[in-house]
Design an enzyme around this catalytic site. Structure first.
Site, PDB file in Angstrom:
ATOM      1  N   LYS A   1       3.426   4.647   5.415  1.00 37.84           N
ATOM      2  CA  LYS A   1       4.415   3.587   5.216  1.00 37.84           C
ATOM      3  C   LYS A   1       5.460   4.001   4.169  1.00 37.84           C
ATOM      4  O   LYS A   1       6.641   3.661   4.281  1.00 37.84           O
ATOM      5  CB  LYS A   1       3.714   2.301   4.778  1.00 37.84           C
ATOM      6  CG  LYS A   1       2.969   1.582   5.900  1.00 37.84           C
ATOM      7  CD  LYS A   1       3.941   0.870   6.820  1.00 37.84           C
ATOM      8  CE  LYS A   1       3.230  -0.085   7.758  1.00 37.84           C
ATOM      9  NZ  LYS A   1       4.174  -0.882   8.564  1.00 37.84           N
TER      10      LYS A   1
ATOM     11  N   THR B   1     -16.340  -5.117  -1.060  1.00 41.08           N
ATOM     12  CA  THR B   1     -16.432  -3.696  -1.420  1.00 41.08           C
ATOM     13  C   THR B   1     -16.684  -3.486  -2.911  1.00 41.08           C
ATOM     14  O   THR B   1     -17.413  -2.583  -3.306  1.00 41.08           O
ATOM     15  CB  THR B   1     -15.144  -2.958  -1.006  1.00 41.08           C
ATOM     16  OG1 THR B   1     -14.015  -3.595  -1.628  1.00 41.08           O
ATOM     17  CG2 THR B   1     -14.976  -2.982   0.502  1.00 41.08           C
TER      18      THR B   1
ATOM     19  N   LYS C   1       0.825  -1.215   0.000  1.00 38.61           N
ATOM     20  CA  LYS C   1       0.000   0.000   0.000  1.00 38.61           C
ATOM     21  C   LYS C   1       0.859   1.265   0.000  1.00 38.61           C
ATOM     22  O   LYS C   1       0.345   2.373  -0.173  1.00 38.61           O
ATOM     23  CB  LYS C   1      -0.948  -0.011   1.196  1.00 38.61           C
ATOM     24  CG  LYS C   1      -2.001  -1.110   1.104  1.00 38.61           C
ATOM     25  CD  LYS C   1      -2.875  -1.163   2.343  1.00 38.61           C
ATOM     26  CE  LYS C   1      -3.957  -2.227   2.193  1.00 38.61           C
ATOM     27  NZ  LYS C   1      -3.407  -3.590   2.030  1.00 38.61           N
TER      28      LYS C   1
ATOM     29  N   VAL D   1      -1.406 -10.585   4.272  1.00 41.80           N
ATOM     30  CA  VAL D   1      -1.077 -11.907   4.799  1.00 41.80           C
ATOM     31  C   VAL D   1      -2.366 -12.581   5.261  1.00 41.80           C
ATOM     32  O   VAL D   1      -3.260 -11.939   5.805  1.00 41.80           O
ATOM     33  CB  VAL D   1      -0.055 -11.834   5.953  1.00 41.80           C
ATOM     34  CG1 VAL D   1       1.312 -11.478   5.427  1.00 41.80           C
ATOM     35  CG2 VAL D   1      -0.489 -10.865   7.028  1.00 41.80           C
TER      36      VAL D   1
END
Length: 633
Positions: free
Chosen positions: A444, A494, A432, A470
């Site tokens: 991140k 979604t 991401k 994961v």
């Protein structure tokens, strides 16, 4: 009044006494039979022959010596109900030693001891005596096995009406062991195996423990109908993930309950039994072939070192701790803010890794003083930084907290690693972070930039490892789907076309450890995540594995993309290239240069903004992360 049960010790004593007497009878009877055979059953010659006298003269000594030899070989401790080829060889060896000792003693010791002339025996005597003695002992010992099989046969027939007619897939060693366990324990299993599927064409038409092997996997659907199968057990632990998926897909065309023997690395001690069999889970369909890592390389930088794992109680952090503990660190230090998670992994490691030097500390990476205190006390050689907020929708509505914890928590740990001379610092990143569309991914990406900047100025080897989702991690889609299915639905997806990369936690962590061995400083290691998975397909497979029909028994609802969510994730940015490593599942992505000093000034400004909880923090992050796209909320 019920009969008082016999004491176990008394029963064991009676059993040993019976075996001793039986062995004495068998030994002496086969010795006499040997003489009779040698004399071609001529009773006149037999009565006049000195052979019989010599055998009877040595009978008592021979019997006692044989008892002692059998005791040495543990013949009286073997459970002959479950004996196999190995036990047969042991028994044959004991019989051979007994016969050899008898012949030697009768030829050398007996004449001197009893002051008699040479003991005369036929030259063929030791060979014939061994063959008759070993054969008789084998028949006697393995009669226990035959009696157990007879009981099993009776027991299997008796409750068959209450058992599920079962197809076993896999006629190899694992399948044979499982079948034997199912048949030997009829009351501990609800399965009545009636046929076996195996892809080896040479096995077709043969029988395994009296169960027919009917053919290969293509026959699964028609065999289910022909034999009235209610349950299928897949017993091919060494199968590749692709073979496993294909077999499961064929089995799902039936209405049978589906269970599986786990992969070899998941079997405790490699043992195959009824207890090993479990329901098929989505991990069996998504998992890849077992990941291979170079254990020696991992040991080289972990063994004998003090290792710190931040976020050590989380999904990735706890598995890091498990695998590091198995590589003999000098000390393992776990640092986590959540005491329940930290306590759980502490108790697990203390129980499973005896002798492990383990300290578990509570605190937050946002507390710079606490982080520095820990580094000053333990001086860790290797640092794995896994502590982070990772829930995308929650971080979208609390963006300042994402930056405080993820970015500046990383700054605190990285700074301490540099200051206190850690050898390696490994940051756990995410796909991401690539072209992020949410604040969690952007945070991140900032952390990766922090790691890269420190690699320019520090003797510590700073690296990041980037991978996708994961399986089964806290807050991931799979536990959510399981909960929704258990509640009867609906299962919420979604978007019908949304895809994600998946990897099991153990294999992701093993690759993280391997990547740490490749660290030279500044790399961003990218793990090969395999093929992407459509979340809609994932939901449907999970519903079917639970025994329901999608959109019939359990509805699937499409709720629309959540804030910050995109249809697909990427593992590389446009400015990154890929460089191979010795492990073909680990690559190095190289990033464009960053000016450490300018970036440091920008971080200081961002930290002030966060502390003031400014409302436009996303826009300020975007100024530092050009690839970050803020989606309309």
């Amino acid at each position: 009044m019920s009969k008082k049960p016999r004491h176990p010790t008394a029963y064991a004593s009676l059993r040993i006494l019976f075996l001793l007497l039986a062995d004495a009878v068998i030994l002496n009877a086969t010795n006499i039979l040997t003489i009779l055979v040698r004399l071609e059953f001529n009773l006149v010659d037999f009565e006049e022959s000195p052979f019989l006298h010599n055998i009877l003269l040595y009978a008592a000594v021979n019997t006692v010596c044989t008892w002692l030899i059998f005791k040495f070989f543990n013949i009286y401790k073997i459970l002959w109900e479950y004996a196999g080829l190995l036990e047969a060889f042991i028994l044959a060896g004991a019989c051979a030693l007994s016969t050899s000792l008898q012949y030697v003693v009768m030829q050398t010791v007996m004449p001197n001891l009893l002051d008699i002339g040479p003991v005369v025996l036929p030259r063929s005597y030791p060979i014939l005596a061994f063959l008759f003695f070993a054969l008789a002992e084998a028949v006697f010992r393995f009669s226990y096995r035959l009696r157990a099989m007879a009981k099993v046969s009776y027991g299997r027939k008796k409750p068959a009406g209450d058992k599920a007619r079962t197809m076993l897939i896999g006629g190899g060693q694992a399948g044979a062991l499982l079948l034997r366990d199912l048949q030997n324990n009829p009351f501990s299993s609800h399965n009545h195996v009636v046929c076996i599927i195996d892809d080896d064409p040479q096995k077709k038409g043969h029988f395994l423990n009296n169960i027919p092997i009917v053919g290969g996997r293509s026959l699964i659907p028609e065999t289910v109908e022909k034999y009235g199968i209610e349950e299928i057990i897949i017993a091919i632990p060494a199968a590749s993930s692709q073979d496993r998926r294909e077999i499961i897909d064929l089995c799902q065309e039936t209405d049978c309950r589906l269970r599986i023997l786990p992969a070899l690395y998941q079997l405790a001690g490699g043992e195959v039994s009824i207890q090993s069999v479990r329901d098929v889970e989505i991990e069996d369909l998504l998992g890849r072939d077992s990941v291979k890592v170079n254990v020696d390389e991992i040991m080289g930088y972990v063994s004998g070192k003090t290792v710190l794992v931040t976020g050590g109680g989380g999904s990735i952090g706890s598995e890091l701790c498990r695998q590091i503990a198995r590589h003999a660190p000098k000390k393992l230090v776990i640092f986590d803010i959540y005491e329940n998670n930290a306590y759980a992994i502490q108790q697990e490691l203390l129980a499973t890794v005896p002798g492990l030097e383990l300290d578990v500390l509570i605190g937050s990476v946002r507390d710079a003083d606490r982080v520095n205190m820990i580094f000053d006390q333990y001086r860790p050689d290797v640092v794995y930084h896994a502590a982070a907020h990772k829930h995308v929708p929650l971080m979208e509505v609390s963006p300042n907290e994402a930056i405080k914890n993820n970015v500046f928590g990383t700054c605190h740990v990285a700074s301490a690693a540099d200051r206190f001379g850690a050898s390696v610092f490994v940051f756990i990143s995410t796909d991401k972070a690539v072209n992020p569309t949410n604040i969690m991914g952007a945070s991140k990406r900032l952390c990766e930039m922090v790691v890269q900047c420190y690699s320019h100025v520090s003797k510590t080897k700073f690296v990041a490892v980037r991978f996708g989702n994961v399986l089964g991690s806290n807050g991931s889609v799979i536990p959510l789907f399981r909960k929704q299915i258990k509640a009867g639905g609906p299962v919420t997806v979604t978007h019908k076309d949304i895809i994600r990369y998946f990897m099991t936690i153990p294999e992701a962590v093993s690759l993280v450890l391997q990547a740490g061995a490749y660290a030279r400083g500044g790399e961003i290691f990218v793990l090969d995540m395999g093929k992407p998975v459509r979340i809609d397909d994932l939901a449907r497979k999970m519903i079917k594995l639970s025994g329901f029909e999608p959109d019939v028994d359990i509805k699937i609802e499409y709720t629309g993309l959540r804030p910050g969510e995109k249809l697909y994730e990427e593992l590389l940015m446009s400015e990154e290239g890929l460089k191979k490593t010795p492990n073909n599942l680990i690559f190095i992505g190289r990033l464009s240069d960053i000016d450490p000093q300018a970036f440091q000034r920008q971080l200081e400004e961002l930290e002030k903004d966060c502390e003031e909880n400014v409302p436009d923090i996303k826009q300020r992050v975007a100024a530092l992360v050009p690839t970050y796209t803020i989606k309309d909320e």
